[in-house]
Write an enzyme that holds these catalytic residues in place. Sequence first.
Site, PDB file in Angstrom:
ATOM      1  N   SER A  69      -3.538   0.393  -6.910  1.00  0.00           N
ATOM      2  CA  SER A  69      -4.785  -0.228  -6.592  1.00  0.00           C
ATOM      3  C   SER A  69      -6.325   0.096  -6.470  1.00  0.00           C
ATOM      4  O   SER A  69      -6.697   0.231  -5.743  1.00  0.00           O
ATOM      5  CB  SER A  69      -3.910  -0.289  -4.782  1.00  0.00           C
ATOM      6  OG  SER A  69      -3.416  -1.668  -5.019  1.00  0.00           O
ATOM      7  N   LYS A  72      -8.913  -1.009  -7.259  1.00  0.00           N
ATOM      8  CA  LYS A  72      -9.771  -1.897  -6.423  1.00  0.00           C
ATOM      9  C   LYS A  72     -11.122  -1.404  -5.747  1.00  0.00           C
ATOM     10  O   LYS A  72     -11.904  -2.236  -5.093  1.00  0.00           O
ATOM     11  CB  LYS A  72      -9.098  -2.153  -5.043  1.00  0.00           C
ATOM     12  CG  LYS A  72      -8.010  -3.348  -5.602  1.00  0.00           C
ATOM     13  CD  LYS A  72      -5.952  -3.434  -4.757  1.00  0.00           C
ATOM     14  CE  LYS A  72      -5.438  -3.719  -5.345  1.00  0.00           C
ATOM     15  NZ  LYS A  72      -4.160  -4.410  -4.285  1.00  0.00           N
TER      16      LYS A  72
HETATM   17  N1  GLN Z   1      -0.299  -4.319  -8.385  1.00  0.00           N
HETATM   18  C1  GLN Z   1      -0.124  -4.014  -6.668  1.00  0.00           C
HETATM   19  C2  GLN Z   1       0.420  -4.986  -6.209  1.00  0.00           C
HETATM   20  O1  GLN Z   1      -0.659  -5.829  -6.513  1.00  0.00           O
HETATM   21  C3  GLN Z   1      -0.371  -3.598  -6.508  1.00  0.00           C
HETATM   22  C4  GLN Z   1       0.011  -2.261  -4.666  1.00  0.00           C
HETATM   23  C5  GLN Z   1      -0.924  -0.705  -4.622  1.00  0.00           C
HETATM   24  O2  GLN Z   1      -1.168   0.191  -5.535  1.00  0.00           O
HETATM   25  N2  GLN Z   1      -0.847  -0.670  -3.863  1.00  0.00           N
HETATM   26  O3  GLN Z   1       1.342  -4.976  -5.470  1.00  0.00           O
END
Ligand code: GLN
Length: 310
Positions: A69, A72
């Site tokens: 994440s 993101k």
């Molecule tokens: N790829 C993971 C998901 O979609 C990312 C979640 C995270 O890093 N918090 O669940």
Amino acid sequence: MTPNDAINYEQVFSKIPTVLSTIKNLGNVASYIPELSNVDDTKFGIHLITTQNKSFSYGDAQERFSIQSIAKVLSFTLALKLEGKELWKRVGVEPSGNAFNSLSQLELENGIPRNPFINAGALLICDVLVSHLKNPKEEFILLVRKLVGKDDINYCERIALSEKEHGFRNAAMLNFMKSYGNINNDVDAVLDFYFHLCSIEMNCEELAQSMMYLCSNGINPLNNEEVVSPSRAKRINAVMQLCGFYDEAGEFSFKVGLPGKSGVGGGIVALHPLIYCVAVWSPKLNEKGNSYRGMKILEYFTTQTESSIF
Ligand code: GLN
């Protein structure tokens, strides 16, 4: 004297092994994406880069891992640049106080995700990018490579596939938002981009470098190009401060006191605008899905250096 001169990074880093020996390696490696559990859970790395381009490193800081994440932040940056303030019609900037993959809030709020970092919000950002870019995966990874200054940063197909095979919740969220008319593209295309985004691999040094633009008023210090305007860089940092750790954002602000972002691969990036960016990696996660030792060591770091933003 600049704030950077006031911090004795060398001394604080030299004590990390001793501090680490007092922190238990608690928690669990993420296993809901099976490929993520194939990692050595004793790994620990940290790397800090100052705005005067000095680096400090300890442990497995050169070993690449799944940034999940944390990516993101970069997709949100690009979406904000391409879409501008129209973006705020489709996603909010409020902390969620809920788990990163929670579905219930979406229904209560009519398919508008609380912020760009919970999974629903990040999926929406992927929809925005799929609308704007001809070849989203190719164009996005080129941006990431420019931020890091390396041509070999890549998606990990193995992890992207593993997540696709188990990504039922993300598919549910995306379909749910589409039912509210808040997703414009084909669900499978958006999911494919999302799973790839999360699969990007970097080491701590590369991760810290990739976010240096948020320390530098939106300018990539490697080539002096503007990634985003100073005002947007400030706002991205504000969203990280409030939403970067899901339902543990308050705790991170309270104990570490920096804008940051975590990932279920065990990475955390945190930064002090105009001073430094630091990335840490320790795969075992606490019950909120954030790196257990990563949080602890950053708390030690900002306490010792008295460099929280507050
Ligand atoms: N790829 C993971 C998901 O979609 C990312 C979640 C995270 O890093 N918090 O669940």
